[in-house]
Design an enzyme around this catalytic site. Structure first.
Site, PDB file in Angstrom:
ATOM      1  CB  CYS A  26      -4.253 -35.729 -18.108  1.00 30.72           C
ATOM      2  SG  CYS A  26      -5.006 -34.397 -17.173  1.00 30.72           S
ATOM      3  CG  HIS A  30      -3.959 -37.149 -13.163  1.00 30.90           C
ATOM      4  ND1 HIS A  30      -3.174 -36.251 -12.466  1.00 30.90           N
ATOM      5  CD2 HIS A  30      -4.545 -36.433 -14.168  1.00 30.90           C
ATOM      6  CE1 HIS A  30      -3.273 -35.044 -13.027  1.00 30.90           C
ATOM      7  NE2 HIS A  30      -4.096 -35.131 -14.055  1.00 30.90           N
TER       8      HIS A  30
HETATM    9  N1  LIG Z   1      -0.753 -30.230 -17.470  1.00 36.13           N
HETATM   10  C1  LIG Z   1      -1.366 -31.370 -17.842  1.00 36.13           C
HETATM   11  O1  LIG Z   1      -1.225 -32.426 -17.183  1.00 36.13           O
HETATM   12  C2  LIG Z   1      -2.223 -31.409 -19.087  1.00 36.13           C
HETATM   13  C3  LIG Z   1      -2.707 -32.648 -19.503  1.00 36.13           C
HETATM   14  C4  LIG Z   1      -3.492 -32.739 -20.653  1.00 36.13           C
HETATM   15  C5  LIG Z   1      -3.771 -31.608 -21.373  1.00 36.13           C
HETATM   16  N2  LIG Z   1      -3.311 -30.390 -20.967  1.00 36.13           N
HETATM   17  C6  LIG Z   1      -3.618 -29.220 -21.808  1.00 36.13           C
HETATM   18  O2  LIG Z   1      -2.412 -28.821 -22.448  1.00 36.13           O
HETATM   19  C7  LIG Z   1      -2.391 -27.387 -22.615  1.00 36.13           C
HETATM   20  C8  LIG Z   1      -1.162 -26.813 -21.905  1.00 36.13           C
HETATM   21  O3  LIG Z   1      -1.239 -27.085 -20.518  1.00 36.13           O
HETATM   22  P1  LIG Z   1      -0.074 -26.709 -19.509  1.00 36.13           P
HETATM   23  O4  LIG Z   1      -0.408 -27.411 -18.255  1.00 36.13           O
HETATM   24  O5  LIG Z   1       1.253 -26.921 -20.149  1.00 36.13           O
HETATM   25  O6  LIG Z   1      -0.304 -25.109 -19.346  1.00 36.13           O
HETATM   26  P2  LIG Z   1       0.757 -23.950 -18.961  1.00 36.13           P
HETATM   27  O7  LIG Z   1       1.880 -24.488 -18.165  1.00 36.13           O
HETATM   28  O8  LIG Z   1      -0.058 -22.847 -18.399  1.00 36.13           O
HETATM   29  O9  LIG Z   1       1.354 -23.481 -20.404  1.00 36.13           O
HETATM   30  C9  LIG Z   1       0.566 -22.768 -21.339  1.00 36.13           C
HETATM   31  C10 LIG Z   1       1.381 -22.471 -22.595  1.00 36.13           C
HETATM   32  O10 LIG Z   1       0.565 -21.693 -23.485  1.00 36.13           O
HETATM   33  C11 LIG Z   1       1.322 -20.553 -23.932  1.00 36.13           C
HETATM   34  N3  LIG Z   1       0.443 -19.415 -24.200  1.00 36.13           N
HETATM   35  C12 LIG Z   1      -0.415 -18.810 -23.342  1.00 36.13           C
HETATM   36  N4  LIG Z   1      -1.025 -17.760 -23.962  1.00 36.13           N
HETATM   37  C13 LIG Z   1      -0.518 -17.689 -25.213  1.00 36.13           C
HETATM   38  C14 LIG Z   1      -0.729 -16.820 -26.325  1.00 36.13           C
HETATM   39  N5  LIG Z   1      -1.600 -15.813 -26.261  1.00 36.13           N
HETATM   40  N6  LIG Z   1      -0.032 -17.063 -27.458  1.00 36.13           N
HETATM   41  C15 LIG Z   1       0.851 -18.084 -27.535  1.00 36.13           C
HETATM   42  N7  LIG Z   1       1.108 -18.935 -26.509  1.00 36.13           N
HETATM   43  C16 LIG Z   1       0.431 -18.738 -25.370  1.00 36.13           C
HETATM   44  C17 LIG Z   1       2.260 -20.236 -22.773  1.00 36.13           C
HETATM   45  O11 LIG Z   1       3.351 -19.467 -23.268  1.00 36.13           O
HETATM   46  P3  LIG Z   1       4.224 -18.480 -22.317  1.00 36.13           P
HETATM   47  O12 LIG Z   1       4.845 -19.339 -21.247  1.00 36.13           O
HETATM   48  O13 LIG Z   1       5.233 -17.955 -23.290  1.00 36.13           O
HETATM   49  O14 LIG Z   1       3.310 -17.442 -21.766  1.00 36.13           O
HETATM   50  C18 LIG Z   1       2.660 -21.654 -22.337  1.00 36.13           C
HETATM   51  O15 LIG Z   1       3.710 -22.126 -23.158  1.00 36.13           O
HETATM   52  C19 LIG Z   1      -3.715 -26.881 -22.029  1.00 36.13           C
HETATM   53  O16 LIG Z   1      -4.641 -26.728 -23.062  1.00 36.13           O
HETATM   54  C20 LIG Z   1      -4.108 -27.989 -21.055  1.00 36.13           C
HETATM   55  O17 LIG Z   1      -5.484 -28.009 -20.823  1.00 36.13           O
HETATM   56  C21 LIG Z   1      -2.522 -30.271 -19.844  1.00 36.13           C
END
Ligand SMILES: NC(=O)c1ccc[n+]([C@@H]2O[C@H](COP(=O)([O-])OP(=O)(O)OC[C@H]3O[C@@H](n4cnc5c(N)ncnc54)[C@H](OP(=O)(O)O)[C@@H]3O)[C@@H](O)[C@H]2O)c1
Length: 350
Positions: A147, A243
């Site tokens: 991000c 950010h």
């Molecule tokens: N937040 C940001 O600003 C941002 C910005 C850029 C990139 N990212 C990237 O985007 C991705 C998601 O980030 P987030 O902030 O949304 O994280 P998050 O809120 O922790 O969500 C993670 C997701 O992954 C799923 N998941 C976890 N373990 C799994 C498994 N074994 N099988 C299938 N699904 C699984 C979870 O499903 P359940 O809820 O069903 O457990 C949830 O839907 C990450 O790689 C992060 O680094 C995030």
């Protein structure tokens, strides 16, 4: 044009929820498949997702049953908002099974045959996709950056013409960047945390790759990273979304403050030329007020797809300095991936 069916891996998380919001009523894509972990599988989406957005859950998605992430099931085009701990294996399995995976996760961003895209900055890097056929995949993976990297790359892209040499960046990153439930409230309220694991390295390496050029060597496409030197410091601050980045740049002497401002304000790219549905009219907006940009006032500009810049002034160390702000879960994540897919559709890659 008939709508193309799409799915979301990790649909229940912070970024997944933004996908669900942004895909609701999308003119080109129809969201038909939502996948989560074992925790969510088989539940109604509204019951499985801890919805944290200020708009209601789109009714079409609320009643959908969350599916297991099984390659081969779900539509050809899947967006990935998977936790990095599982994205490596799962995204590869989906690509092998013939899906086009448009991912937010870090796992494949620096792979030589995987585009790391910001559509206004390096759309030609899509030329890496054919190289993935040597992996034996029937599909492919395309990624968007970390991000903080997206906003930095967008702010620096218009300055490449001035012989960009050195960059110092300090970030003030929102808590939504850490996913849900993320940073404990006792750690972040009234506080600043001066460490985000792996973030500084990602900002430094990913930005150089995005600003780099696509070259053909022995008939094979490759990205040659930009030669700029970047030093990043990252902090987590008690802001919900947005950010902020304090950026200093070294460019050619003789480039005036007006030249820099004009370059930022007139920056455009292929998404604007092609009028892609998620493209903001102005990828960068420059605000003249002394006290802007601010997350609370400016983060949703351009539906969260615009990077807002202000406070451009001389820097006695590097030359010029300014403040940039972007929406981390929209332009920094789900909106970035959506724009990537729109670019791929309009370039005939889907
Ligand atoms: N937040 C940001 O600003 C941002 C910005 C850029 C990139 N990212 C990237 O985007 C991705 C998601 O980030 P987030 O902030 O949304 O994280 P998050 O809120 O922790 O969500 C993670 C997701 O992954 C799923 N998941 C976890 N373990 C799994 C498994 N074994 N099988 C299938 N699904 C699984 C979870 O499903 P359940 O809820 O069903 O457990 C949830 O839907 C990450 O790689 C992060 O680094 C995030």
């Amino acid at each position: 044009m008939a709508q193309m069916e799409v799915g979301v891996l990790g649909a229940t998380g912070t970024v997944g929820q933004q996908f669900v919001r942004l895909l609701d009523q999308h003119p080109w894509f129809k969201l038909t498949w939502l996948a989560g972990s074992e925790r969510s599988e088989g539940k109604r989406y509204a019951d499985a997702a801890p919805w944290r957005l200020s708009t209601p859950i789109p009714t079409e998605s609320a009643d959908k049953i969350v599916q297991a992430p099984v390659p081969g099931q779900g539509p050809k085009l899947v967006f990935s908002a998977l936790d990095a701990a599982v994205a490596g294996e799962l995204e590869a399995a989906f690509a092998a099974a013939g899906h086009i995976v448009v991912s937010n996760a870090r796992n494949y961003r620096m792979e030589a045959d995987v585009p790391l895209l910001v559509p206004e900055v390096n759309p030609e890097h899509l030329g890496l996709v054919p190289l993935q056929s040597t992996r034996g995949w029937k599909g492919s993976i395309v990624t968007n950056p970390n991000c903080s990297t997206v906003f930095l790359a967008m702010a620096l892209a218009p300055l490449r013409q001035f012989n960009l040499r050195q960059v110092m960046v300090t970030t003030l990153q929102a808590v939504s960047g850490a996913g849900y439930p993320g940073v404990p409230s006792l750690d972040i309220l009234g506080n600043v945390v001066p460490f985000i694991g792996g973030e500084e390295e990602k900002i430094e390496s990913e930005t150089k790759r995005i600003l780099g050029s696509l070259r053909s060597e022995n008939g094979k496409n490759a990205v040659v990273p930009h030669g700029v030197t970047i030093s990043a410091q990252t902090t987590r601050v008690p802001v919900i979304d947005g950010h902020t980045e304090s950026i200093s740049v070294s460019i050619d002497q003789g480039v005036t403050i007006e030249d820099v401002k004009q370059a930022l304000m007139t920056f455009r790219g292929r998404p604007q030329d092609q009028r892609l549905p998620s493209a903001p009219c102005h990828p960068i907006v420059y605000l003249p007020e002394q006290n802007r940009p601010q997350p609370r006032l400016d983060v949703d500009r351009g539906n969260g797809m615009t990077v807002t810049i202000g406070r451009l002034r001389p820097c006695s160390v590097l030359g010029y300095k300014f403040i940039a702000l972007g929406h981390n879960t929209v332009r920094g994540a789900a909106g970035a991936a959506l724009l990537n897919a729109e670019l791929m559709q309009s370039e005939g890659v889907l």
